[in-house]
Design a protein around this motif. Sequence first.
Motif, PDB file in Angstrom:
ATOM      1  N   SER A 181       0.820  -1.210   0.000  1.00 16.89           N
ATOM      2  CA  SER A 181       0.000   0.000   0.000  1.00 16.89           C
ATOM      3  C   SER A 181       0.852   1.257   0.000  1.00 16.89           C
ATOM      4  O   SER A 181       0.533   2.244  -0.674  1.00 16.89           O
TER       5      SER A 181
ATOM      6  N   PRO B 230       3.992   2.323  -3.525  1.00 18.53           N
ATOM      7  CA  PRO B 230       3.660   3.128  -4.715  1.00 18.53           C
ATOM      8  C   PRO B 230       3.412   4.599  -4.386  1.00 18.53           C
ATOM      9  O   PRO B 230       3.775   5.481  -5.167  1.00 18.53           O
TER      10      PRO B 230
ATOM     11  N   VAL C 125       6.802   6.277  -3.749  1.00 17.48           N
ATOM     12  CA  VAL C 125       7.536   6.398  -5.010  1.00 17.48           C
ATOM     13  C   VAL C 125       7.048   7.597  -5.815  1.00 17.48           C
ATOM     14  O   VAL C 125       7.836   8.279  -6.483  1.00 17.48           O
ATOM     15  N   VAL C 126       5.758   7.899  -5.732  1.00 23.83           N
ATOM     16  CA  VAL C 126       5.203   9.039  -6.465  1.00 23.83           C
ATOM     17  C   VAL C 126       5.409  10.353  -5.705  1.00 23.83           C
ATOM     18  O   VAL C 126       5.837  11.361  -6.284  1.00 23.83           O
TER      19      VAL C 126
END
Length: 405
Positions: free
Chosen positions: A164, A167, A170-171
Amino acid sequence: MTDAGLRHGRASLGLSFGVQGVAFALLVTRIPAIQDQYGISDGLLPVFLAAVPILAGAGSVATEKVVARVRPGVVLRWSQPLVLLALLGVGAGREVWHVAVALGLFGLAVGALDASMNMLGVSLQRAYGRSIMLGFHAAYSLGGIAGASLAWAGARWDLSLLGSYLPVVVVLLPAALVGSRWYTEGKGPDGKGPEKPGAGPGGAGGALSFRLLLPLCLVMSFAYIGDSTVSNWSAKYLQDVLGGSEQLATVPYNVYMVTTLLGRALGDLGVRRFGAVAVVRGGSLLAAGGFAVVAVAPGAWVGMFGFTMLGFGLCVIVPQTFAAAGRMFPGNSDAAVARLNIFNYVGFLVGSPLVGALGDAWSYRGAMLVPMVLVLATLVYARAFGPEPARYGGGHERPHTADVG
């Protein structure tokens, strides 16, 4: 400072508020999953939960000292990545000591992050010459809604915490680092550059009068007691006291967050039109009315209406409290904001246990009257938010030709 520089600074700071909203929501909405992953007992869980705001308060105190040597933008530039990496650490660990270290880092970094974000917000509001603080906090609310939605999706699809969080980090981590290039501070009281501690009214000799700041500290605590009551008890109250279904019980907090977003998105217009004192008074009355409706509600849908009132009422108080501290100590606003920020965590720590203890010993309906009374007490301190004519960030109206963005 050019108009373009102020616009870029405002946008980058808004992004920072939004990123923080996402990160915090992802943490608090996955607490049951965190407990399961690390095997934390019900008895030990409150210790972990209390440690975060306590360490955040310590981080805010440390920030007050650090910004005497480096600018708040520097603190924000490095504390936001630490928050995101700490969140990732919470998802990646396996042993209890792993999550203890990650939550400790998260708490310290959040304290520095909250303080430095609001320092920059107060400084930019002064440079703009009009109310913009509520807009920053609206970005935080929007981030919170996005984070809660991502957490729901992770739980719905049975993703691990790491699955969860990774990602999202990472953004958001590169976005926060790129956005930090445009962090901008407004001008000091002399209009020539960033404010310096100890300059200007309220900051003579670098002194910060806690006696003058105390009313705002109390208001901050009262607001967060109300906020934590909704965050921690709305679902249980709707289901156990008002007889709502399990599915309906998940709705009040989402409604609260949406109304908080709407209220903050429109709140700056209210401050410009009616002044901060009137907006805070109106918000306090609306929030107190919301608690009263919740306390006497005959059923779940009336209770939902009460939580809706709470969102519109409470949402304006915290941003205006930070703005008022900046007006009260224009030459020492960084220290004032850092000290005021501590009472954010005081209210968070007090609110949930207070309502829980009163609910167990007395009744949950009666317990809702306590935050109602505390929010009403804000009316006593409303004049601390500035003289009635002071509708702009610096305590005076500036020509509209100076407005940007």
